[in-house]
Enzyme design. Structure first.
Site, PDB file in Angstrom:
ATOM      1  N   GLU A 112       0.809  -1.220   0.000  1.00  0.00           N
ATOM      2  CA  GLU A 112       0.000   0.000   0.000  1.00  0.00           C
ATOM      3  C   GLU A 112       0.842   1.271   0.000  1.00  0.00           C
ATOM      4  O   GLU A 112       0.496   2.256  -0.665  1.00  0.00           O
ATOM      5  CB  GLU A 112      -0.956  -0.017   1.189  1.00  0.00           C
ATOM      6  CG  GLU A 112      -2.091  -1.015   1.075  1.00  0.00           C
ATOM      7  CD  GLU A 112      -1.691  -2.458   1.347  1.00  0.00           C
ATOM      8  OE1 GLU A 112      -2.477  -3.370   1.025  1.00  0.00           O
ATOM      9  OE2 GLU A 112      -0.565  -2.681   1.881  1.00  0.00           O
ATOM     10  N   HIS A 127     -12.103  -6.692   7.406  1.00  0.00           N
ATOM     11  CA  HIS A 127     -12.782  -6.261   6.190  1.00  0.00           C
ATOM     12  C   HIS A 127     -14.006  -5.425   6.548  1.00  0.00           C
ATOM     13  O   HIS A 127     -14.942  -5.319   5.751  1.00  0.00           O
ATOM     14  CB  HIS A 127     -13.202  -7.459   5.328  1.00  0.00           C
ATOM     15  CG  HIS A 127     -12.052  -8.232   4.770  1.00  0.00           C
ATOM     16  ND1 HIS A 127     -11.389  -9.191   5.506  1.00  0.00           N
ATOM     17  CD2 HIS A 127     -11.425  -8.183   3.567  1.00  0.00           C
ATOM     18  CE1 HIS A 127     -10.409  -9.706   4.777  1.00  0.00           C
ATOM     19  NE2 HIS A 127     -10.416  -9.110   3.586  1.00  0.00           N
TER      20      HIS A 127
END
Length: 708
Positions: free
Chosen positions: A439, A509
């Site tokens: 990321e 998530h």
């Protein structure tokens, strides 16, 4: 592969005609100038006339060689704080540096906003530097990629294309090679065969930690020599002639397009790490004496004298000229005007593009078939990419395929939620491509690209995994405009799916955390709740002049209740403009994201109790529409704030504090908050339902507030 042994002190570029007497004397003068500036700044710091000092002493030979090997204003540079001599060689003046030291208004690097030795200069393509070590490596990757993309992308005017053989320079100390972002950059530089020159200035210490503690085997170039296409050069960086030779070779290799060059230069650090450090606490007297014997300025002088390239009198005259130049620059810098106090808040955001202005308000198209939020985002990306050839889209799995030949047989992935499906097929692999699973790599590269004028729209696959990129976002991306005094910017869009209500999303998530990014001045935080708003807000995000974090709630991607007719290729929505989703007179619910629909359901149920509830959808967190909130408090006198993030330190706390501070006299009851429990989101659906706020929780808060 070059080794120190292949570049001994006796190596003479002068004999080959590459380093003439004139070049060597110029290089020596730059080295002496760099050292004299260090010494002058130390003197000024001790007199409390500057406020920080960190020197490049001992690094001057390799740095001057690096600067002389580049083409100023054509090649790009991401230097680190030791690189004073490098910047002088490119064209930065002693006065420029001393203006930075005193924090002057006319400091070309930052206008008094960034500490000294954090280099930046638009004329010489020196990108504004920050203090975290290693973060510049990924931005340099994006900068090098931008050279290639801007050279090759179709539909760009020739005047906007860079020199196709431009290289990007990035330097770090050997301690910084322990940083993960350094290794992430090597991965992409080698994989992409990018025109990049790494300079590792190895002085043996990361402040007080010696290299053998930092690096296995104590030799970073041995560790990286198996990277494909990465050519390794090793040199005694205190030897001016050898350094000139190696840097010319390294830059030529990177310029050739074969791949990145990696120069490992052994240097010394005769001064402490900075004036906040005392090397005598951890270096023995014998070690310090050995370093002093390798001082590059002494070695260069000895070489010039021994080879008959200069006389002692000529060198003395040179040093006297340097002394006069530094003293004159010092006098000017000390008398220079400081930035006015009323400029302190300038350049957090673009001064030229106001995304809250009415000019961003447009009327949507009203004909067509309603479609989902995911479709609206995809169509917006298509329209904007068709209109703007500078837009590039990348992230994990965002391409249809990585091996383009598979497009003939495969429909393509286009993101785990299919948001970017079909974009690669339409616009090609140059503009839509997959990144490594890293990321920080995604955001750092995008920052470097945006600095060069591209418009990256990148995806972090799940908000839950944005945290490795937080350093790049908080310390680099959001501060670039401010710390450079508006001379460098990086307008880009970070898209990321966020939130829970997934039944099975579990702790990793289902996270929300928008309040953390609202605490990062310099980035807009956008959070649409329906398809039409997603299209309008995303288009504004792409066209605006600042970084934008665009939060897409996963639960809302394909709901039926938030479908809408695609509003057209010119539809934009101003930031900082909330939408009143339901009118009401008794109290107000302020919310955003997935809580909008839940709050509307609660308001409908409350109507059966005779309560008239106004529901406000903020749409953007930063900027926040305080005017609409204030109007609602004045008119309804009661307010509930509902959000999916945890209760403690969620953005609802900021709204509550603002209302209490500014509208206390209008309140008939306390501000109530509805939020998630202060826990992660559990996997079991029953636990998830208990943890996340439901319509019933909003309704309970409405009824409680109405009872006051």
């Amino acid at each position: 592969m070059k080794t120190v042994a292949e570049h001994p002190v006796s190596s003479t570029l002068a004999a080959s005609g590459v380093a003439s007497r004139e070049v060597l004397l110029r290089a020596y003068r730059l080295m002496a100038l760099s050292r004299r500036l260090d010494d002058k700044e130390i003197q000024l710091k001790n007199q409390s006339q500057i406020f920080f000092q960190i020197s490049g002493a001992g690094h001057e030979a390799i740095l001057v060689a690096a600067g002389l090997a580049l083409r100023p204003g054509i090649d790009w540079a991401y230097p680190y704080y030791r690189d004073r001599a490098f910047c002088l060689a490119l064209g930065v003046t002693p006065l420029d540096m001393l203006l930075q030291g005193v924090g002057a208004k006319d400091d070309p690097s930052s206008g008094g906003r960034q500490m000294p030795s954090h280099w930046g200069h638009t004329r010489w393509n020196i990108v504004s530097g920050s203090s975290p070590t290693g973060t510049q490596c990924l931005q340099a990757i994006g900068c090098a990629e931008a050279t290639r993309l801007l050279t090759e992308l179709p539909r760009l005017p020739d005047a906007e294309r860079p020199a196709p053989d431009a290289v990007t320079y990035v330097s770090v100390g050997e301690g910084t090679t322990s940083e993960g972002e350094f290794w992430e950059s090597l991965n992409t530089a080698s994989n992409g065969r990018l025109p990049l020159v790494y300079l590792i200035e190895d002085n043996g210490y990361a402040i007080s930690v010696p290299v053998e503690v930092q690096t296995p085997g104590g030799d970073i170039s041995r560790l990286v020599e198996t990277f494909p296409h990465l050519k390794i050069f090793r040199v005694d960086g205190t030897d001016l002639v050898a350094s000139l030779d190696v840097m010319q070779e390294a830059v030529a290799y990177a310029r050739s397009g074969e791949g990145p060059a990696f120069v490992h230069a052994k240097v010394v650090r005769p001064y402490s790490h900075s004036l906040s450090d005392d090397e005598r606490l951890y270096k023995t007297a014998d070690e310090r004496a050995r370093e002093a014997a390798r001082d590059p300025i002494k070695r260069a002088a000895d070489y010039l004298l021994a080879e008959g390239l200069a006389t002692r009198e000529e060198l003395d005259t040179l040093h006297a000229e340097v002394e006069r130049e530094v003293n004159v620059a010092t006098d000017i810098a000390l008398a220079a005007e400081k930035p006015a106090r009323d400029t302190a808040a300038l350049y957090v955001y673009s001064p030229d593009v106001d995304v809250t202005a009415d000019t961003w308000r447009a009327e949507p198209l009203v004909e067509g078939k309603p479609d989902t939020m995911v479709s609206a985002i995809n169509r917006t990306l298509r329209d904007e990419m068709a209109a703007n050839p500078r837009i590039v889209v990348f992230g994990e799995d965002v391409a249809d395929v990585s091996r383009e030949r598979a497009l003939a047989e495969c429909s393509g992935k286009g993101g785990v939620f299919k948001v970017t499906h079909g974009l690669q097929r339409e616009f090609g692999g140059q503009r839509v491509f997959n990144s490594p699973l890293a990321e920080a790599n995604i955001v750092g590269r995008a920052t470097g690209m945006a600095t060069r004028g591209l418009k990256p729209v990148v995806e972090i696959q799940f908000f839950d995994y944005i945290w490795p990129a937080f350093m790049q976002i908080r310390d680099e991306l959001t501060m670039l405009r401010y710390r450079s005094n508006n001379t460098f910017t990086a307008p880009l869009v970070i898209r990321t799916p966020i939130g829970g209500y997934l039944r099975g999303g579990a702790p990793y998530h289902s996270q929300s955390g928008e309040s953390i990014f609202a605490h990062c001045p310099g980035i807009h935080v956008v959070f649409p709740s329906n398809a039409v708003d997603a299209a309008g807000l995303l288009r504004t995000a792409i066209r605006c002049d600042d970084p934008v974090l665009f939060l897409e709630h996963k639960h809302l991607y394909r709901q039926t209740y938030n479908k809408g007719i695609y509003p057209g290729p010119d539809y934009t929505i101003p930031f900082g403009r909330a939408a009143v989703r339901r009118e009401g007179t008794d109290l107000t619910v302020v919310t955003w994201g997935a809580l909008v629909q839940r709050s509307l359901l609660a308001a409908q149920q409350a109507e059966k109790d005779g309560l008239s509830v106004r529901v406000i959808d903020l749409r953007t967190i930063a900027p926040c529409d305080w005017d609409t909130i204030g109007t609602a408090v004045r008119e309804t006198n009661r307010i509930v704030v509902a959000h999916e993030d945890t209760l403690t330190a969620g953005f609802g706390a900021e709204i509550s504090a603002y209302v209490a501070e500014h509208f206390f006299d209008h309140l008939d009851a306390p501000v109530l908050r509805v939020a998630a429990m202060d826990t992660p989101v559990a996997y079991c659906p029953d636990l998830e339902e208990e943890i996340l706020p439901q319509s019933s929780d909003v309704l309970a808060a409405i009824r409680k507030l109405a009872s006051y």
